[in-house]
Design an enzyme around this catalytic site. Structure first.
Site, mmCIF file in Angstrom:
data_model
loop_
_atom_site.group_PDB
_atom_site.id
_atom_site.type_symbol
_atom_site.label_atom_id
_atom_site.label_comp_id
_atom_site.label_asym_id
_atom_site.label_seq_id
_atom_site.Cartn_x
_atom_site.Cartn_y
_atom_site.Cartn_z
ATOM 1 N N HIS A 57 11.562 -22.949 9.477
ATOM 2 C CA HIS A 57 10.612 -23.691 10.327
ATOM 3 C C HIS A 57 9.176 -23.631 9.809
ATOM 4 O O HIS A 57 8.411 -24.565 10.026
ATOM 5 C CB HIS A 57 10.625 -23.132 11.753
ATOM 6 C CG HIS A 57 11.877 -23.485 12.512
ATOM 7 N ND1 HIS A 57 12.013 -23.271 13.859
ATOM 8 C CD2 HIS A 57 13.053 -24.029 12.080
ATOM 9 C CE1 HIS A 57 13.221 -23.672 14.249
ATOM 10 N NE2 HIS A 57 13.874 -24.121 13.185
ATOM 11 N N ASP A 87 0.870 -1.184 0.000
ATOM 12 C CA ASP A 87 0.000 0.000 0.000
ATOM 13 C C ASP A 87 0.907 1.234 0.000
ATOM 14 O O ASP A 87 2.120 1.135 -0.226
ATOM 15 C CB ASP A 87 -0.984 -0.045 1.179
ATOM 16 C CG ASP A 87 -0.316 0.153 2.523
ATOM 17 O OD1 ASP A 87 0.934 0.224 2.587
ATOM 18 O OD2 ASP A 87 -1.039 0.241 3.537
ATOM 19 N N CYS A 95 3.275 -3.213 4.147
ATOM 20 C CA CYS A 95 2.399 -2.113 4.536
ATOM 21 C C CYS A 95 3.041 -1.481 5.768
ATOM 22 O O CYS A 95 4.193 -1.793 6.098
ATOM 23 C CB CYS A 95 0.954 -2.561 4.753
ATOM 24 S SG CYS A 95 0.650 -3.653 6.150
ATOM 25 N N THR A 136 2.507 -1.550 9.206
ATOM 26 C CA THR A 136 2.860 -2.497 10.279
ATOM 27 C C THR A 136 3.101 -3.904 9.762
ATOM 28 O O THR A 136 3.662 -4.726 10.492
ATOM 29 C CB THR A 136 1.698 -2.598 11.289
ATOM 30 O OG1 THR A 136 0.535 -3.054 10.571
ATOM 31 C CG2 THR A 136 1.420 -1.267 11.957
ATOM 32 N N HIS A 171 9.185 -30.159 11.285
ATOM 33 C CA HIS A 171 8.455 -28.944 10.893
ATOM 34 C C HIS A 171 7.450 -29.217 9.773
ATOM 35 O O HIS A 171 6.464 -28.503 9.644
ATOM 36 C CB HIS A 171 9.441 -27.851 10.491
ATOM 37 C CG HIS A 171 10.343 -27.451 11.622
ATOM 38 N ND1 HIS A 171 9.883 -26.774 12.721
ATOM 39 C CD2 HIS A 171 11.656 -27.689 11.841
ATOM 40 C CE1 HIS A 171 10.877 -26.597 13.569
ATOM 41 N NE2 HIS A 171 11.965 -27.141 13.063
HETATM 42 C C1 RB5 Z 1 -1.875 2.629 6.523
HETATM 43 O O1 RB5 Z 1 -1.953 3.830 7.196
HETATM 44 C C2 RB5 Z 1 -1.692 1.469 7.486
HETATM 45 O O2 RB5 Z 1 -2.833 1.293 8.255
HETATM 46 C C3 RB5 Z 1 -1.350 0.207 6.730
HETATM 47 O O3 RB5 Z 1 -0.200 0.413 5.973
HETATM 48 C C4 RB5 Z 1 -1.048 -1.020 7.560
HETATM 49 O O4 RB5 Z 1 -0.165 -0.727 8.594
HETATM 50 C C5 RB5 Z 1 -2.212 -1.796 8.009
HETATM 51 O O5 RB5 Z 1 -2.110 -2.860 8.608
#
Ligand code: RB5
Length: 147
Positions: A100, A10, A67, A69, A135
Site C-alpha cells: 500500500h 546504531d 535501531c 525502537t 495507492h
Molecule cells: C538508543 O538507546 C536508542 O535511543 C535508539 O536505538 C533508538 O531507539 C532511537 O530512536
C-alpha cells in the site's frame, strides 16, 4: 546481478543487523553494510542518513535500518525526498508497507522483535510488491508541493 541493499543500524540494532546481513547474502542479495560496526554506543542519525541517501540518490532501490525502537531512524530517513521508510514490527505490517505504501526502506525496532521475527519481517518485505491502483495516487501525494 545481485540487488544491492544498503543496511545500517546504531548500537541497539547492531546484533540483529549482523544477522540480517548474513540472511541477505543467503537470499542472493548484495548487502552494503554502512555500519555501525560494533555494539559501542553511537548516534542513529548518521546511519539513517547514509542508507537514506543511497535510496534518495537512486544508488539503491531499497534499504534497511534498525535501531532500538525504530523511531529515530524513521524520523531521520523520512526527511530525505523520495524516501518512504516504514517501521514494521510484524510481517503483516511489512507486507502492507510494500503493497500500500511502496516503502523503499524497512525499519526494524530491534529491541522489540526477536532475531527470528526480524528475519521473517525482512523476508516478507523483500518479497512483497506495490499494488499500485488507488495507492499510487496516495503515495504521490506524500511529497510536499511547496510551489
Ligand atoms: C538508543 O538507546 C536508542 O535511543 C535508539 O536505538 C533508538 O531507539 C532511537 O530512536
Amino acid at each position: 546481478m545481485a540487488e544491492v541493499i544498503p543496511i545500517g543500524s546504531d548500537h541497539a540494532g547492531f546484533q540483529l543487523k549482523e544477522r540480517l546481513v548474513a540472511e541477505l547474502r543467503t537470499l542472493g542479495y548484495q548487502p552494503l553494510d554502512l555500519g555501525t560496526d560494533s555494539p559501542e554506543s553511537t548516534d542513529y542519525p548518521d546511519y539513517a542518513h547514509r542508507v537514506a541517501s543511497q535510496v534518495e540518490q537512486h544508488a539503491a532501490n531499497r534499504g534497511v535500518l534498525l535501531c532500538g525502537t525504530g523511531l529515530g531512524m524513521s524520523y531521520a530517513a523520512n526527511r530525505h525526498p523520495g524516501v518512504r521508510a516504514a517501521l514494521a514490527w510484524s510481517p503483516e505490517i511489512a507486507q502492507l508497507a510494500r503493497q500500500h505504501n511502496d516503502a523503499n526502506i524497512l525499519i526494524l525496532p530491534a529491541r522489540f522483535v526477536s532475531e527470528d521475527q526480524g528475519v521473517e519481517i525482512l523476508k516478507t518485505w523483500l518479497g512483497a510488491e506495490f499494488v499500485g491502483g488507488r495507492h499510487s495516487r496516495r503515495v504521490e501525494r506524500i511529497e510536499l508541493d511547496r510551489e
